[in-house]
Design an enzyme around this catalytic site. Structure first.
Site, PDB file in Angstrom:
ATOM      1  N   ASN A   1      -0.026  -0.511  -2.085  1.00 39.73           N
ATOM      2  CA  ASN A   1       0.443   0.540  -1.190  1.00 39.73           C
ATOM      3  C   ASN A   1       1.122   1.660  -1.984  1.00 39.73           C
ATOM      4  O   ASN A   1       0.556   2.727  -2.193  1.00 39.73           O
ATOM      5  CB  ASN A   1       1.373  -0.024  -0.130  1.00 39.73           C
ATOM      6  CG  ASN A   1       1.671   0.953   0.998  1.00 39.73           C
ATOM      7  OD1 ASN A   1       2.135   0.581   2.068  1.00 39.73           O
ATOM      8  ND2 ASN A   1       1.400   2.234   0.817  1.00 39.73           N
ATOM      9  N   THR A   2       2.335   1.407  -2.454  1.00 36.94           N
ATOM     10  CA  THR A   2       3.123   2.460  -3.091  1.00 36.94           C
ATOM     11  C   THR A   2       2.398   3.108  -4.264  1.00 36.94           C
ATOM     12  O   THR A   2       2.455   4.334  -4.437  1.00 36.94           O
ATOM     13  CB  THR A   2       4.471   1.888  -3.570  1.00 36.94           C
ATOM     14  OG1 THR A   2       5.137   1.258  -2.470  1.00 36.94           O
ATOM     15  CG2 THR A   2       5.362   2.991  -4.117  1.00 36.94           C
TER      16      THR A   2
ATOM     17  N   LYS B   1       0.395 -10.307   8.749  1.00 37.23           N
ATOM     18  CA  LYS B   1       0.984 -10.431   7.414  1.00 37.23           C
ATOM     19  C   LYS B   1       2.466 -10.703   7.620  1.00 37.23           C
ATOM     20  O   LYS B   1       3.223  -9.832   8.034  1.00 37.23           O
ATOM     21  CB  LYS B   1       0.771  -9.153   6.609  1.00 37.23           C
ATOM     22  CG  LYS B   1       1.363  -9.202   5.213  1.00 37.23           C
ATOM     23  CD  LYS B   1       0.971  -7.961   4.426  1.00 37.23           C
ATOM     24  CE  LYS B   1       1.583  -7.988   3.038  1.00 37.23           C
ATOM     25  NZ  LYS B   1       3.003  -7.556   3.055  1.00 37.23           N
TER      26      LYS B   1
END
Length: 256
Positions: free
Chosen positions: A206-207, A96
């Site tokens: 994610n977060t 990525k």
């Protein structure tokens, strides 16, 4: 079924592994999400440190595919070096690719990104570029050899959702055969559902999961939202209208 570089996956939810309160909570969230792909930062999870070894053992035990990233890199050279290290540590050609151009917004540097992508694709990497929603940048990345695009929804960690759904919808229409993943800015499950309703192939979270009060429950919520959004897209939803359209038939109605 989701497909990246010839590999197929049932889940359309990708999950980041940073910022979780503990390894066990991370593991619970991955299981609850049903995700089969997780992203990993080489800089944070050094394979040489004991903590890194424990993390790597946890990921292997979960049986998921690993997508290493070049988070924190600000130049093509830095990103390329990190990608080579990741390939050696994690044993995958997937990367990525992140080349950050602005430290306040974490907006990707499109020029450095295309340069790094071209070099890495020539070196047999399978690149997942984190990019903005610019069509010309997307074209250049595809020309460089990328077979997946990861446009942002909003700045990383902002939780703002889809800042420019028009641009994302246009990108989907412009590249009907390229896997597209909304990466960054997703805050709540409805944002993920909205991205999937636009026809995107997957979302990366994610977060929004890691910082939730209950990461495992939030991961499950995102899994359901992604599934619902995809089903809605495939069901061919109605177009929005400016005026009302009666849904109740007039048949059998009494007229005076």
């Amino acid at each position: 079924m989701l497909e990246f570089y010839g590999k197929r996956f049932e889940s359309r939810l990708l999950l980041g592994t940073a910022q979780y309160p503990s390894p066990s909570i991370l593991a619970d969230a991955v299981r609850a999400s049903l995700s089969r792909i997780v992203t990993v930062s080489l800089r944070r999870e050094s394979g040489e440190a004991r903590a890194g070894q424990d993390f790597w053992a946890l990921i292997k035990a979960l049986g998921v595919a690993v997508l290493p990233n070049t988070a924190g890199c600000h130049t093509p050279r830095e990103a390329i070096t990190t990608a080579h290290m990741a390939r050696e540590v994690f044993g995958t050609n997937w990367i990525k690719l992140e080349v950050i151009g602005d430290t306040d917004t974490l907006q990707p540097d499109p020029f450095g990104l295309v340069e790094a992508a071209r070099i890495l694709c020539d070196e047999s990497f399978e690149v997942f570029p984190y990019m903005n929603d610019d069509l010309i940048v997307a074209e250049r990345l595809i020309e460089a050899g990328c077979k997946v695009l990861m446009p942002w929804g909003a700045p990383i960690g902002s939780g703002r959702g889809l800042n420019n759904p028009y641009a994302l919808k246009t990108m989907r229409a412009h590249f009907p055969d390229i896997p597209l993943v909304v990466d960054a800015g997703i805050g709540v499950p409805s944002h993920a559902a909205a991205a999937m309703e636009l026809g995107f192939d997957a979302v990366l979270i994610n977060t929004a999961v890691a910082k939730a009060g209950d990461p495992a429950a939030m991961a499950r919520a995102f899994a359901l939202a992604v599934e619902a959004g995809r089903l809605a897209y495939e069901a061919d939803p109605i177009e929005a209208r400016d005026m009302a359209s009666p849904s109740t038939p007039l048949l059998g109605k009494a007229f005076l």
